[in-house]
Design an enzyme around this catalytic site. Structure first.
Site, short mmCIF file in Angstrom:
data_model
loop_
_atom_site.label_atom_id
_atom_site.label_comp_id
_atom_site.label_asym_id
_atom_site.label_seq_id
_atom_site.Cartn_x
_atom_site.Cartn_y
_atom_site.Cartn_z
N ARG A 126 46.85 44.59 -64.95
CA ARG A 126 46.77 45.65 -63.93
C ARG A 126 47.64 46.88 -64.25
NH1 ARG A 126 46.76 41.04 -60.61
NH2 ARG A 126 44.64 40.58 -59.96
N LYS A 148 43.59 60.91 -69.44
CA LYS A 148 42.21 60.43 -69.35
C LYS A 148 42.04 59.36 -70.42
CE LYS A 148 39.46 64.21 -67.49
NZ LYS A 148 38.42 65.22 -67.78
N GLU A 190 39.14 72.87 -80.04
CA GLU A 190 39.83 72.63 -78.76
C GLU A 190 41.01 73.59 -78.61
OE1 GLU A 190 38.55 70.71 -76.49
OE2 GLU A 190 37.53 69.01 -77.43
N LYS A 232 47.45 72.70 -71.59
CA LYS A 232 46.89 71.45 -71.04
C LYS A 232 47.85 70.86 -70.02
CE LYS A 232 44.29 67.45 -71.40
NZ LYS A 232 43.33 66.66 -72.07
N GLU A 242 41.33 65.71 -61.73
CA GLU A 242 40.14 66.57 -61.82
C GLU A 242 39.36 66.66 -60.51
OE1 GLU A 242 38.21 66.57 -65.68
OE2 GLU A 242 36.33 67.10 -64.73
N ARG A 246 41.07 71.27 -63.15
CA ARG A 246 41.09 70.57 -64.44
C ARG A 246 39.74 70.64 -65.15
NH1 ARG A 246 44.00 64.93 -66.37
NH2 ARG A 246 43.08 64.96 -68.44
N ASN A 250 36.91 71.48 -69.64
CA ASN A 250 35.63 71.07 -70.21
C ASN A 250 34.77 72.27 -70.61
OD1 ASN A 250 35.89 68.25 -70.06
ND2 ASN A 250 35.67 68.40 -67.85
N HIS A 253 31.85 71.92 -72.95
CA HIS A 253 31.58 70.49 -73.12
C HIS A 253 30.22 70.07 -72.54
CE1 HIS A 253 35.74 70.50 -74.28
NE2 HIS A 253 35.79 69.21 -74.44
N HIS A 257 28.25 68.08 -75.06
CA HIS A 257 27.86 66.68 -74.88
C HIS A 257 26.35 66.51 -74.98
CE1 HIS A 257 31.77 65.50 -72.56
NE2 HIS A 257 31.91 65.39 -73.86
N HIS A 270 32.72 65.65 -82.46
CA HIS A 270 32.89 66.08 -81.06
C HIS A 270 33.40 67.53 -80.98
CE1 HIS A 270 33.92 66.00 -76.85
NE2 HIS A 270 35.17 66.29 -77.14
P1 NAD Z 1 38.72 60.10 -84.05
O1 NAD Z 1 39.74 59.40 -83.27
O2 NAD Z 1 37.45 59.40 -84.32
O3 NAD Z 1 39.38 60.58 -85.41
C1 NAD Z 1 38.58 61.25 -86.36
C2 NAD Z 1 38.64 60.56 -87.73
O4 NAD Z 1 39.90 60.84 -88.35
C3 NAD Z 1 38.55 59.05 -87.66
O5 NAD Z 1 37.83 58.59 -88.76
C4 NAD Z 1 40.01 58.62 -87.76
O6 NAD Z 1 40.17 57.31 -88.23
C5 NAD Z 1 40.53 59.62 -88.74
N1 NAD Z 1 41.96 59.89 -88.69
C6 NAD Z 1 42.74 59.95 -87.59
N2 NAD Z 1 43.96 60.38 -87.94
C7 NAD Z 1 43.95 60.57 -89.27
C8 NAD Z 1 44.92 61.02 -90.19
N3 NAD Z 1 46.12 61.42 -89.82
N4 NAD Z 1 44.58 61.07 -91.51
C9 NAD Z 1 43.33 60.71 -91.90
N5 NAD Z 1 42.37 60.32 -91.07
C10 NAD Z 1 42.69 60.25 -89.76
O7 NAD Z 1 38.31 61.51 -83.37
P2 NAD Z 1 39.16 62.62 -82.60
O8 NAD Z 1 38.47 63.90 -82.90
O9 NAD Z 1 40.61 62.49 -82.83
O10 NAD Z 1 38.90 62.25 -81.07
C11 NAD Z 1 37.61 62.27 -80.51
C12 NAD Z 1 37.63 61.38 -79.30
O11 NAD Z 1 38.56 61.90 -78.35
C13 NAD Z 1 36.30 61.29 -78.58
O12 NAD Z 1 36.02 59.96 -78.27
C14 NAD Z 1 36.51 62.09 -77.30
O13 NAD Z 1 35.75 61.61 -76.22
C15 NAD Z 1 37.97 61.86 -77.07
N6 NAD Z 1 38.62 62.91 -76.27
C16 NAD Z 1 39.36 62.52 -75.21
C17 NAD Z 1 40.02 63.46 -74.45
C18 NAD Z 1 40.92 63.02 -73.32
O14 NAD Z 1 41.36 63.87 -72.56
N7 NAD Z 1 41.21 61.75 -73.22
C19 NAD Z 1 39.93 64.82 -74.77
C20 NAD Z 1 39.16 65.19 -75.87
C21 NAD Z 1 38.51 64.22 -76.63
N1 GLY Z 2 39.70 67.00 -72.17
C1 GLY Z 2 39.47 67.28 -70.79
C2 GLY Z 2 40.55 66.80 -69.88
O1 GLY Z 2 41.52 66.22 -70.31
O2 GLY Z 2 40.43 66.97 -68.71
#
Ligand code: NAD
Ligand code: GLY
Length: 370
Positions: A126, A148, A190, A232, A242, A246, A250, A253, A257, A270
């Site tokens: 939990r 998030k 971003e 942010k 949100e 907030r 997006n 997005h 998306h 992405h």
């Molecule tokens: P990812 O986590 O898939 O990383 C991209 C690639 O880089 C992967 O293959 C990973 O293994 C590799 N990698 C990571 N760090 C590395 C490093 N230092 N050296 C070499 N390779 C490395 O993708 P991302 O772009 O980091 O994140 C995308 C995800 O984030 C999506 O799922 C999206 O929905 C999510 N997201 C969440 C929020 C939030 O607020 N929580 C905001 C934006 C995006």
């Molecule tokens: N990436 C959008 C949010 O964190 O709200």
């Protein structure tokens, strides 16, 4: 900022009352045992990483924080593994490792690892504490901050999740040295977003410094990360879950998306889809008379200068397909897609009041360019 300062550690705060936490930004934080020791208790830590990042940085984190290397789980790499099956793997490993309510999960990786580790922290017994160690630019400027967390469902991205704030975020910019150029540029999308939605001065800085940023100049990179995280943090502090403002985070997005979904998440990263989505949103703002042709053109040039795609992938077949996919957006209210638009560069708002005909025209015009 001088390059001597580039080695300093900066600290920002996400102000959320009892759930406030620091964001540390600096080179070599993963080797800073004194700082990590303040937030990570070696005996109770459990690391979540993936098969790409763990071989690069897990040993270093284990050594610096004095962790037990067996208290970790290494997941398969890729957005396709951001699912309930991977959550099960995390829970299995935590139970096998006798994790309890005092456990702190350490998320070591990009946004995919961070979102899943955070969601595991929100659910395990939990709710336990977690600390973010983001290793992609996108994760450093966006996903590691704000709480998030979640996973994808076959019918929709990030459909299952929770708001759960980390206890701290450690952004070691040295980790970007191993990040592929394409992933790095996706993160810049971003960064640019913050300029468009909230910070016109930063937008100007980006126009002037994009070449330095692309060359990973340490001073430029630190400035871009600081400014992005500050933006942010401010938005999240205003509206943690949100209910209003907030949603401006997006920007681009809803279009992005839909593009990701239309191409089965295989054509664009992405961040690339967000870059293209922002271009389409800006174009829509121009067509609605919110921004002028000059502001649109300079914005298009900035997105292009960042090396981001400005054309839809070939596999997007029609504007109607994109429109249908946009209806699945989480910002839909009473059946109406609400869009994040700009009143002017640096000032975003969210609205459901726009012309459907103009939107359809916009989507068709991008499909016809392919
Ligand atoms: P990812 O986590 O898939 O990383 C991209 C690639 O880089 C992967 O293959 C990973 O293994 C590799 N990698 C990571 N760090 C590395 C490093 N230092 N050296 C070499 N390779 C490395 O993708 P991302 O772009 O980091 O994140 C995308 C995800 O984030 C999506 O799922 C999206 O929905 C999510 N997201 C969440 C929020 C939030 O607020 N929580 C905001 C934006 C995006
Ligand atoms: N990436 C959008 C949010 O964190 O709200």
């Amino acid at each position: 900022m001088s390059s001597a300062d580039a080695n300093a550690i900066s600290r920002l705060e996400v102000e959320l009352g009892a759930r406030s936490y620091p964001i540390y930004i600096g080179r070599g934080l993963l080797a800073d045992s004194e700082l990590l020791g303040k937030y990570v208790d070696a005996a109770s830590a459990f690391v979540v990483s993936n098969e790409t990042v763990a071989p690069l940085y897990l040993d270093q984190l284990v050594k610096t924080a004095g962790l037990d290397p067996a208290r970790s789980v290494v997941l398969a790499d890729g957005e396709q593994y951001k699912n309930i099956a991977s959550m099960q793997k995390i829970f299995d490993a935590m139970i096998a490792g006798q994790c309890d309510r005092g456990t702190t999960i350490l998320a070591l990786g990009g946004g995919v690892v961070g979102d899943m580790a955070g969601f595991a922290a929100a659910c395990y017994q939990r709710g336990v504490r977690f600390v973010q160690f983001p290793t992609t630019l996108l994760a450093q400027v966006d996903s590691s901050v704000g709480g998030k967390t979640g996973v994808n469902h076959p019918l929709g991205k990030n459909m299952i999740g929770a708001f759960h704030q980390p206890g701290a975020v450690f952004i070691d910019t040295n980790t970007l040295d191993t990040l592929a150029d394409r992933e790095y540029r996706a993160g810049i999308a971003e960064v640019i977003k913050y300029g468009f939605i909230r910070d016109r001065e930063f937008l100007q800085w980006l126009h002037e410094n994009m070449a330095r940023l692309l060359a990973r100049d340490p001073d430029a990179l630190r400035h871009a990360i600081m400014r992005s995280c500050a933006c942010k943090a401010a938005v999240v502090a205003d509206d943690e879950t949100e209910n209003g403002v907030r949603a401006i985070l997006n920007f681009g997005h809803t279009f992005g998306h839909a593009i990701e979904s239309a191409t089965a998440y295989s054509a664009l990263l992405h961040g690339e889809a967000v870059g293209l989505g922002m271009l389409m949103a800006l174009d829509f703002c121009k067509r609605c008379g919110l921004i002028d042709a000059h502001d649109f053109e300079s914005s298009r040039q900035l997105i292009e200068a960042a090396g981001l795609p400005v054309l839809l992938p070939h596999t997007v077949s029609s504007g109607k397909q994109l429109l249908r996919l946009m209806q699945h957006d989480k910002k839909v209210k009473r059946g109406r897609v609400r869009l994040v638009l700009l009143k002017s560069l640096g000032e975003a708002f969210i609205t459901g009041e726009y012309s459907d005909e103009l939107l359809e025209e916009l989507l068709e015009s991008y499909v016809s360019q392919v």
